[in-house]
Structure formats: C-alpha cells, structure tokens
Design an enzyme around this catalytic site. Structure first.
Site, PDB file in Angstrom:
ATOM      1  N   ILE A  50       0.769  -1.158   0.077  1.00 22.65           N
ATOM      2  CA  ILE A  50       0.075   0.139  -0.045  1.00 22.65           C
ATOM      3  C   ILE A  50       0.992   1.312  -0.046  1.00 22.65           C
ATOM      4  O   ILE A  50       0.398   2.657  -0.157  1.00 22.65           O
ATOM      5  CB  ILE A  50      -1.035   0.091   1.061  1.00 22.65           C
ATOM      6  CG1 ILE A  50      -0.247   0.169   2.513  1.00 22.65           C
ATOM      7  CG2 ILE A  50      -2.106  -0.902   1.183  1.00 22.65           C
ATOM      8  CD1 ILE A  50      -1.120   0.806   3.418  1.00 22.65           C
ATOM      9  N   TYR A  51       2.011   1.157   0.384  1.00 20.99           N
ATOM     10  CA  TYR A  51       2.826   2.229   0.200  1.00 20.99           C
ATOM     11  C   TYR A  51       3.115   3.104  -1.307  1.00 20.99           C
ATOM     12  O   TYR A  51       3.657   2.315  -2.105  1.00 20.99           O
ATOM     13  CB  TYR A  51       4.512   2.195   0.903  1.00 20.99           C
ATOM     14  CG  TYR A  51       4.261   1.639   2.461  1.00 20.99           C
ATOM     15  CD1 TYR A  51       3.074   1.657   3.002  1.00 20.99           C
ATOM     16  CD2 TYR A  51       5.536   1.017   2.880  1.00 20.99           C
ATOM     17  CE1 TYR A  51       3.487   1.272   4.595  1.00 20.99           C
ATOM     18  CE2 TYR A  51       5.710   0.630   4.039  1.00 20.99           C
ATOM     19  CZ  TYR A  51       4.619   0.873   4.995  1.00 20.99           C
ATOM     20  OH  TYR A  51       4.528   0.385   6.119  1.00 20.99           O
ATOM     21  N   SER A  52       2.624   3.939  -1.700  1.00 11.14           N
ATOM     22  CA  SER A  52       2.196   5.014  -0.569  1.00 11.14           C
ATOM     23  C   SER A  52       0.682   5.681  -1.164  1.00 11.14           C
ATOM     24  O   SER A  52       0.776   6.558  -1.813  1.00 11.14           O
ATOM     25  CB  SER A  52       2.992   6.222  -0.457  1.00 11.14           C
ATOM     26  OG  SER A  52       3.706   6.562  -1.783  1.00 11.14           O
ATOM     27  N   GLY A  61       1.992   0.664  -4.315  1.00 16.57           N
ATOM     28  CA  GLY A  61       3.076  -0.073  -4.950  1.00 16.57           C
ATOM     29  C   GLY A  61       4.462   0.696  -5.268  1.00 16.57           C
ATOM     30  O   GLY A  61       5.369   0.364  -5.812  1.00 16.57           O
ATOM     31  N   GLU A  62       4.372   1.946  -5.185  1.00 17.13           N
ATOM     32  CA  GLU A  62       5.328   2.937  -5.551  1.00 17.13           C
ATOM     33  C   GLU A  62       6.782   2.501  -4.599  1.00 17.13           C
ATOM     34  O   GLU A  62       7.951   2.596  -5.455  1.00 17.13           O
ATOM     35  CB  GLU A  62       5.044   4.372  -5.230  1.00 17.13           C
ATOM     36  CG  GLU A  62       4.062   5.055  -6.278  1.00 17.13           C
ATOM     37  CD  GLU A  62       2.725   4.734  -5.848  1.00 17.13           C
ATOM     38  OE1 GLU A  62       1.839   4.719  -6.597  1.00 17.13           O
ATOM     39  OE2 GLU A  62       2.466   4.018  -4.582  1.00 17.13           O
TER      40      GLU A  62
END
Length: 314
Positions: A50-52, A61-62
C-alpha cells in the site's frame, strides 16, 4: 545479526522503513539511502504494497517499485532481506483471503524484481476471513518458494495466539514475527497485551513507528513545530507532559553518549527482550548516518531506568 524469532532469518538491529520511498524521498534519494543502508552493514528493508496510496496521484506499490529498481541497478539483492506486507486496502481489493494473498504476492514480486520475498507479513488482521484460509495461503507460498517466512502486523493478542495455535495444529507455516506499533511513548498496548505472548512463542518483534512518527527525534517540542514535516499532524498527541518528560530524558542521555536523541530511543527499544530490529524511516543519508550509531552504544541500567520512569504509563 539477530535471529528473527525461531526462523533462520538473520537481521541487523536497524531496519529501514520504506514508507517514505515515493513519498517524501524521490527515487534518486531513495537509491542513495538504500546504498548507504547496506554500506552501514544493515540488511532488513521493510515495505508494503500500500505504500504510498495516501499520496495524491499514487495508487500503491510505489515503494516496492523503487526498491525493485534499486535491486536491479545495484545488484545487491543477496545483501538484503526484503520484508513486505499484504492485507490493507489497495485499489480493487482488501483483506487476507487466499485469492487476495496470491494475487498480491505476484504483484509485489514483480514490483520488487525478485523471485522470493524474505518476510511476507499480514499487514493487519482480517476478521472476515478464517485464519485457516489466510495461513493456508501463506503456507502455499512458502512451499512454492515465493516466500521464505511469514509474519503478522497489527494483530491483537487473542487473534495472534489463535493463528499460532492453528498453524501448529495443522502443521503448516506459522508466523515468526510480529510488527507492532511500539516505541518509548507508545508502550502500554504492546507491553500489557502482546509482549509476553511474543516472548513465550519466540516471535521476533519488529516495532514500527519506533520514533513515534518523528517525535522521539526531539524535532517537535511545541505545536509551532508541527509544520516541520508532512507527518507533523500525527505528532500533536505526543506533546503532553509525559512526552516532554521523555524528551528531557532523551536529551540528557543522548548528550552523554554524543548522539542524537533518536539513537537513544532506538537503543532503548533494542534492549527490550525479544526485539529483533527497530524499523525507522529516513529521508536523507545524513539522517541514516546518525541513526546508524545505534550499533555503537549500549545504555546502562541506570539510563534504562531513567527512560522507563520518564515514559511510565502506570
């Protein structure tokens, strides 16, 4: 290196929180931090699918993607342990059903550009999904060689105990670690409800928000300091008498050791029984260099008592 619970996964005491990658640390800065982290002799990188999602324009997924690009470029995959998580809300799905876990792990593996995740963690409990289904899915991933070990995060004591009992009864993969919200200020919930269970079951303890969202760095000492970073709004609750007592104790002890207050806060955590590594996020190599000094100090029993007293919640 410390053992992560009963597993064979060995981790250095300082773990790198990946929540800032793709948020307050761009790709170039993130690469610099990751390179320095390995150079300092640390190895556990903690992230989540979930980041971010909270950043406008991001979809999740970042952080994993940045770590994956770094792995490909640096060729340092064998020098790090990659920990990521599943279960919190992503676009289109949420929870710990078998389908969601199987789908999520493939996406994480792709973003991380690796063929195996060292520690795959349930990001939060999913009371709507039977524990047998969740644990069965994790067991499948371990047997398929996509995951080495599995852990839990944000579980209550009752459900964590149930999960461990089910794994033992069924003879399947069991959680080897717990990632709790735990630091020098936020002590009560973990110490009263979860600490003894983790010690009895020999779970590795990986506290997150080890620096209380930055409060234990000493950067926030009044409400006027809250605009110093994007996290400032989450720090306001620490600005009470107890918080100031903790900061004052950190100031005294950090001066004696010639380190910044954050190092003392981390050292206190790492001297708690059962803690395998403390997770901390940084947005610069300079910040990481300061925190890396935690490997060089050990607090005396008198200093531990001073911090325990200042942070007492009784």
């Amino acid at each position: 290196m410390r053992s992560l619970g009963i597993s064979n996964l060995r981790v250095a005491p300082l773990a790198l929180g990946g929540n800032v990658f793709g948020w307050t640390a761009d790709k170039e800065t993130s690469f610099e931090i990751l390179d320095a982290f390995v150079d300092f002799g640390f190895n556990l990188i903690d992230t989540a699918n979930i980041y971010s999602t909270w950043v406008p324009g991001n979809k999740g997924g970042e952080s994993e993607s940045i770590i994956g690009e770094w792995i490909k470029k640096s060729k340092k995959r064998d020098l790090v342990c990659i920990a990521t998580k599943v279960g919190m809300e992503m676009p289109g799905f949420k929870g710990l059903t078998k389908d969601q876990i199987v789908r999520s792990v493939e996406e994480s593996l792709m973003r991380l550009q690796t063929d195996i995740i060292d520690l795959y963690q349930a990001h939060e409990d999913d009371p709507k999904t039977p524990l047998e289904e969740t644990l069965g899915a994790f067991d499948q991933l371990v047997k398929q060689g996509k995951v080495r070990f599995v852990g839990a995060s944000n579980y209550g004591a009752k459900r964590l105990d149930q999960a461990l009992s089910i794994s033992q009864h069924l003879g399947i993969t069991s959680y080897v670690s717990l990632q709790p919200y735990y630091n020098l200020y936020d002590r009560e919930r973990f110490e009263k409800n979860l600490e003894q269970l983790c010690l009895e079951k020999r779970l590795g303890i990986l506290p997150y928000f080890s620096l209380a969202k930055g409060f234990l760095t000493g950067k926030y000492r009044s409400k006027k300091d809250l605009n110093k970073s994007p996290r400032g709004t989450g720090v306001e609750r620490y600005l009470d008498d107890r918080g100031m007592k903790i900061i004052n104790a950190l100031d005294v002890i950090s001066t004696a050791h010639q380190v910044v207050p954050a190092v003392v806060a981390l050292a206190w955590l790492l001297q708690r029984k059962g803690v395998s590594a403390a997770i901390a996020s940084v947005t610069s190599v300079e910040q990481l260099a300061e925190l890396a000094k935690v490997s060089q100090i050990r607090l005396s029993s008198e200093e531990i008592i001073k911090l325990d007293t200042a942070s007492s919640y009784v």
